[in-house]
Design a protein around this motif. Structure first.
Motif, short mmCIF file in Angstrom:
data_model
loop_
_atom_site.label_atom_id
_atom_site.label_comp_id
_atom_site.label_asym_id
_atom_site.label_seq_id
_atom_site.Cartn_x
_atom_site.Cartn_y
_atom_site.Cartn_z
N ASP A 60 0.87 -1.17 0.00
CA ASP A 60 0.00 0.00 0.00
C ASP A 60 0.91 1.22 0.00
O ASP A 60 1.79 1.35 0.86
CB ASP A 60 -0.89 0.03 1.24
N LEU A 61 0.72 2.13 -0.95
CA LEU A 61 1.51 3.36 -0.98
C LEU A 61 1.29 4.17 0.29
O LEU A 61 0.29 4.00 0.98
CB LEU A 61 1.11 4.20 -2.19
N ARG A 62 2.23 5.03 0.59
CA ARG A 62 2.06 5.92 1.75
C ARG A 62 0.73 6.66 1.63
O ARG A 62 0.32 7.10 0.54
CB ARG A 62 3.21 6.91 1.89
N GLY A 63 0.01 6.77 2.73
CA GLY A 63 -1.29 7.42 2.73
C GLY A 63 -2.42 6.53 2.28
O GLY A 63 -3.57 6.97 2.27
N CYS A 64 -2.12 5.28 1.93
CA CYS A 64 -3.13 4.38 1.35
C CYS A 64 -3.26 3.11 2.17
O CYS A 64 -2.30 2.64 2.78
CB CYS A 64 -2.75 4.01 -0.09
N GLY A 65 -4.47 2.52 2.13
CA GLY A 65 -4.68 1.23 2.76
C GLY A 65 -4.24 1.21 4.20
O GLY A 65 -4.62 2.05 5.02
N ARG A 66 -3.33 0.25 4.52
CA ARG A 66 -2.85 0.09 5.88
C ARG A 66 -1.47 0.71 6.10
O ARG A 66 -0.85 0.49 7.15
CB ARG A 66 -2.84 -1.40 6.24
N SER A 67 -0.98 1.48 5.14
CA SER A 67 0.26 2.23 5.34
C SER A 67 -0.04 3.55 6.05
O SER A 67 -1.19 3.94 6.22
CB SER A 67 0.95 2.49 3.99
N ALA A 68 1.03 4.24 6.44
CA ALA A 68 0.90 5.46 7.24
C ALA A 68 0.05 6.51 6.54
O ALA A 68 0.17 6.73 5.34
CB ALA A 68 2.28 6.03 7.54
N ARG A 69 -0.82 7.13 7.32
CA ARG A 69 -1.65 8.24 6.83
C ARG A 69 -1.40 9.46 7.72
O ARG A 69 -0.64 9.40 8.68
CB ARG A 69 -3.13 7.87 6.87
N GLY A 70 -2.05 10.54 7.38
CA GLY A 70 -1.97 11.74 8.21
C GLY A 70 -0.67 12.49 8.12
O GLY A 70 -0.34 13.29 9.01
N LEU A 71 0.10 12.28 7.05
CA LEU A 71 1.36 12.99 6.88
C LEU A 71 1.08 14.42 6.40
O LEU A 71 0.03 14.70 5.83
CB LEU A 71 2.24 12.26 5.86
N PRO A 72 2.04 15.33 6.58
CA PRO A 72 1.89 16.66 5.97
C PRO A 72 1.70 16.51 4.46
O PRO A 72 2.32 15.64 3.84
CB PRO A 72 3.21 17.35 6.32
N ILE A 73 0.88 17.36 3.87
CA ILE A 73 0.50 17.14 2.48
C ILE A 73 1.68 17.17 1.52
O ILE A 73 1.65 16.50 0.48
CB ILE A 73 -0.59 18.14 2.02
N HIS A 74 2.76 17.90 1.84
CA HIS A 74 3.89 17.95 0.92
C HIS A 74 4.65 16.63 0.87
O HIS A 74 5.47 16.42 -0.03
CB HIS A 74 4.85 19.09 1.31
N ARG A 75 4.33 15.72 1.79
CA ARG A 75 5.01 14.41 1.79
C ARG A 75 4.27 13.38 0.95
O ARG A 75 4.72 12.23 0.86
CB ARG A 75 5.18 13.93 3.23
N TYR A 76 3.18 13.75 0.33
CA TYR A 76 2.55 12.90 -0.67
C TYR A 76 3.07 13.34 -2.04
O TYR A 76 2.58 14.31 -2.64
CB TYR A 76 1.02 12.98 -0.58
N HIS A 77 4.09 12.65 -2.48
CA HIS A 77 4.86 13.07 -3.65
C HIS A 77 5.32 11.81 -4.38
O HIS A 77 5.69 10.82 -3.73
CB HIS A 77 6.07 13.90 -3.20
N PRO A 78 5.30 11.79 -5.71
CA PRO A 78 5.74 10.58 -6.43
C PRO A 78 7.14 10.12 -6.05
O PRO A 78 7.39 8.91 -5.94
CB PRO A 78 5.67 11.02 -7.90
N ASP A 79 8.06 11.05 -5.84
CA ASP A 79 9.42 10.65 -5.48
C ASP A 79 9.47 10.02 -4.09
O ASP A 79 10.27 9.10 -3.84
CB ASP A 79 10.37 11.84 -5.54
#
Length: 283
Positions: A60-79
């Motif tokens: 599960d990508l970061r922020g998705c499914g059972r991986s970590a959520r609630g990160l600062p929005i700038h940390r949802y990045h393809p890299d």
């Protein structure tokens, strides 16, 4: 065959969840889901049938499914997602893997190949594209316009927020994502168990989510010399199949397989043929 899967958690910068099947003695296949605010589960079948010959890893990508959520929005990045995938491979002590990227995951797979070509033996870009989509790619396809109108209404609905928005959009676009009407019940069944999130949508709406598309992807991927299979449905309403055929014509290391009677969710429309194409390519 959902019971072939187990779960693994990688604890690095953030916690990442990976569904696993097969044994460590087998050649690995890393599968990158799309969405991106979905989880891996809609791809478990028919891929689970490969568990007798492949070591399957579906994170599960970061922020998705059972991986970590609630990160600062700038940390949802393809890299950041690519860095996570490399962290997951390291956590399994995998130095080289085959890769399958589906839809948005196909764009991430290309970035992974550019960042670490030595880690990839073979790569499958499924229901995605290497060449950017021209603005007129779907001009004149009235059926597509009609089928996707309800999804567009969901994304603009101010009463929907959080995971309810991508979930509603997935159900609204379901009929557009399978070509065979008799495949629709199976897609709806899978959507009911997806752990939807809205973390990447949150970043997109804030204007801080860059495109996942790799710049000059054709040239970059040619230089990697990684053998690439472009696997597509003939009636994909998200990524035009002609782009797969055009890319394969330009790339000596790429082959296109376009499946008839299949749409964006080609693995649901034509599971046997789809899986055979993957198994044959990965031999």
């Amino acid at each position: 065959m959902r019971d072939v899967w187990t779960g693994h958690r990688t604890i690095g910068e953030i916690e990442l969840y990976t569904a696993c099947a097969g044994s460590a003695a087998q050649r690995p296949l890393l599968v990158i889901h799309g969405g991106p605010d979905w989880d891996h589960s809609y791809l478990c079948q028919p891929l689970g049938r490969l568990a007798s010959s492949k070591r399957l890893l579906l994170p599960d990508l970061r922020g998705c499914g059972r991986s970590a959520r609630g990160l600062p929005i700038h940390r949802y990045h393809p890299d950041a997602a690519v860095a996570d995938l490399l962290t997951i491979l390291d956590s399994f002590a995998i130095t080289m893997t085959d890769v399958l990227g589906f839809s948005y995951g196909g764009l991430l797979a290309q970035r992974l190949a550019a960042a670490a070509p030595q880690r990839i033996r073979r790569m499958i870009i499924a229901s995605s594209s290497i060449i950017p989509m021209p603005a007129n790619a779907y001009d004149g396809w009235a059926e597509r316009d009609a089928l996707l109108a309800s999804e567009a209404a969901v994304w603009s609905d101010p009463t929907l927020s959080g995971p309810k928005r991508p979930r509603a959009a997935a159900f609204a676009s379901a009929r557009a994502n399978v070509w065979r009407a008799d495949a629709l019940p199976e897609l709806l069944k899978r959507l009911r168990v997806v752990w939807f999130s809205s973390e990447w949508d949150r970043a997109r709406r804030a204007g801080v989510l860059p495109s996942a598309r790799l710049d000059d992807a054709v040239s970059v991927l040619i230089r990697t010399e990684i053998p690439i299979l472009l696997l597509h449905g003939r009636y994909d309403m998200v990524f035009p199949p002609m782009l797969a055929e055009q890319a394969a014509a330009q790339m000596p290391n790429a082959t296109a397989v376009v499946l008839d009677d299949a749409g964006h969710m080609a693995h649901i429309d034509q599971p046997e043929v789809w899986l055979d194409a993957i198994a044959n390519f990965l031999e």
